[in-house]
Design an enzyme around this catalytic site. Structure first.
Site, PDB file in Angstrom:
ATOM      1  N   GLY A  11       0.821  -1.209   0.000  1.00  0.00           N
ATOM      2  CA  GLY A  11       0.000   0.000   0.000  1.00  0.00           C
ATOM      3  C   GLY A  11       0.851   1.254   0.000  1.00  0.00           C
ATOM      4  N   PHE A  73       2.344  -8.333  -5.234  1.00  0.00           N
ATOM      5  CA  PHE A  73       2.960  -9.332  -6.116  1.00  0.00           C
ATOM      6  C   PHE A  73       3.104 -10.659  -5.373  1.00  0.00           C
ATOM      7  CE2 PHE A  73       6.699 -10.994  -8.622  1.00  0.00           C
ATOM      8  CZ  PHE A  73       6.021 -11.114  -9.830  1.00  0.00           C
ATOM      9  N   ILE A 126       1.072   3.312   6.262  1.00  0.00           N
ATOM     10  CA  ILE A 126       0.308   4.166   7.179  1.00  0.00           C
ATOM     11  C   ILE A 126      -0.124   3.396   8.417  1.00  0.00           C
ATOM     12  CG2 ILE A 126      -0.545   5.570   5.260  1.00  0.00           C
ATOM     13  CD1 ILE A 126      -3.349   4.286   5.843  1.00  0.00           C
ATOM     14  N   ASP A 127      -0.134   2.067   8.336  1.00  0.00           N
ATOM     15  CA  ASP A 127      -0.717   1.261   9.409  1.00  0.00           C
ATOM     16  C   ASP A 127       0.103   1.257  10.692  1.00  0.00           C
ATOM     17  OD1 ASP A 127      -2.749   0.547   7.647  1.00  0.00           O
ATOM     18  OD2 ASP A 127      -1.668  -1.219   6.941  1.00  0.00           O
ATOM     19  N   MET A 169      -8.711   3.037   9.128  1.00  0.00           N
ATOM     20  CA  MET A 169      -7.829   2.046   8.513  1.00  0.00           C
ATOM     21  C   MET A 169      -6.777   1.558   9.512  1.00  0.00           C
ATOM     22  SD  MET A 169      -6.860   3.137   4.626  1.00  0.00           S
ATOM     23  CE  MET A 169      -7.918   2.763   3.248  1.00  0.00           C
ATOM     24  N   ARG A 171      -5.614  -2.095   9.022  1.00  0.00           N
ATOM     25  CA  ARG A 171      -5.628  -3.560   8.949  1.00  0.00           C
ATOM     26  C   ARG A 171      -5.792  -4.137  10.358  1.00  0.00           C
ATOM     27  NH1 ARG A 171      -1.399  -6.581   5.793  1.00  0.00           N
ATOM     28  NH2 ARG A 171       0.057  -5.546   7.199  1.00  0.00           N
TER      29      ARG A 171
END
EC number: 2.7.1.11
Length: 322
Positions: A11, A73, A126-127, A169, A171
């Site tokens: 991300g 990927f 960002i997490d 957000m 995760r």
């Protein structure tokens, strides 16, 4: 001169471009040549190695996102795919691969390191879900975007004495939710560590009403409600509205949290970690992950504090200006 390849993976996070700009600016100081890999790990497989334009890359320092693009990927798990990636790295005479990304990106770097590729990892997500660093690149920018959104929502909730349930957000990491809650003095946060059933949440809202609260802000971490037999946010709202006079508004900030202009502190941390990566490469250190350790509150005796001297910034001046 060492030739290093840099990619951004997973991300996107604001301040990735600042890392790229800093690499270009200080590479010659550490006797390094830089090439970029477009589209993350997929770019290694597709042989998308590009020589950066110095002037253009220098202008990226304040831009959000990643100008060399990113991708997921999963094919990197295939041994034959990795063999082709290793061959392409060797064909391009890459001495060290620098990966800017999150935990999944680090796992990809580990796979390549086991195939003999020298790697350095920079925490770009960002997490803030990387245990080896207090702050990941992009976290502060995302946090500020969330805080600004909550301020705007709060004014609406105050006007009508409504309740807002705002999805954050992150995760499976709760840092954005917790830090945004602290910064904005949110009324309630819902995380695995601070969980409420619909019944408990309504009781908590009722407690807040006793303190004459008007707009009530509830933050909940994504990927929690609606999983593992936990009610969905819609079911929470339905229960609360059916059993009270509350009007509850659902808000999902989504990608507003990912694309903001980088904050000054994010850019400073990105510069410090990037410069350190170049230093490590010049000293033949590799298969390392870079991070910062800043979560510490301290106290001093009054007299000691008054007599303390401000730290010298000479080391920063030497790193970035000499």
């Amino acid at each position: 001169m060492k030739k290093i390849a840099i990619l951004t993976s997973g991300g996107d996070a604001s301040t990735m471009n600042k890392c790229l700009s800093t690499f270009i600016t200080y590479a010659s100081k550490y006797n390094c040549e830089v090439v970029f890999v477009k589209n993350g790990y997929k770019g290694i497989y597709d042989n998308e190695f590009v020589k950066p334009d110095y002037t253009e890359t220098k202008s990226w320092w304040s831009l959000p996102g990643t100008k060399i693009y990113s991708s997921r990927f999963p094919e990197i798990l295939d041994e034959q795919v990795r063999k082709q990636m290793v061959d392409n790295l060797h064909k391009n005479s890459i001495d060290t691969l620098v990966v800017i990304g999150g935990d999944g990106s680090y796992k990809g770097a580990r796979l390549l390191s086991k195939s003999g590729i020298k790697v350095i990892g920079l925490p770009g997500t960002i997490d803030n879900d990387i245990a080896s660093t207090s702050y990941s690149i992009g976290f502060d920018t995302s946090l500020n975007a969330i805080v600004n959104s909550i301020k705007e929502i709060k004014s609406c909730m105050d006007s009508h004495a409504n309740v807002a349930m705002i999805e954050i957000m992150g995760r499976h990491c709760i840092d954005l939710t917790v830090f945004a809650g602290i910064a904005t003095e949110a009324d309630i946060i819902i995380t695995p560590e601070s969980f409420y059933t619909p019944q408990q949440l309504l009781a908590k809202i009722n407690e807040k009403r006793k303190t004459n609260s008007r707009g009530i802000i509830i933050l909940y971490v994504e990927l929690l409600l609606g999983t593992e037999n936990i009610p969905t946010v819609e079911e929470y709202i339905k229960y609360i509205q059916a059993n009270s006079k509350e009007s509850v508004k659902k808000n999902i900030l989504g990608y507003l949290q990912r694309g903001g202009n980088p904050t000054a502190m994010d850019m400073i941390r990105a510069s410090l970690m990037t410069e350190h990566a170049l230093k490590m490469i010049s000293e033949n250190q590799y298969n390392k992950i870079i991070g910062v350790d800043e979560f510490k509150v301290v106290s001093y005796d009054l007299e000691t504090a008054i007599n303390m001297k401000n730290p010298s910034r000479k080391d920063l001046i030497d790193k970035f200006f000499n």
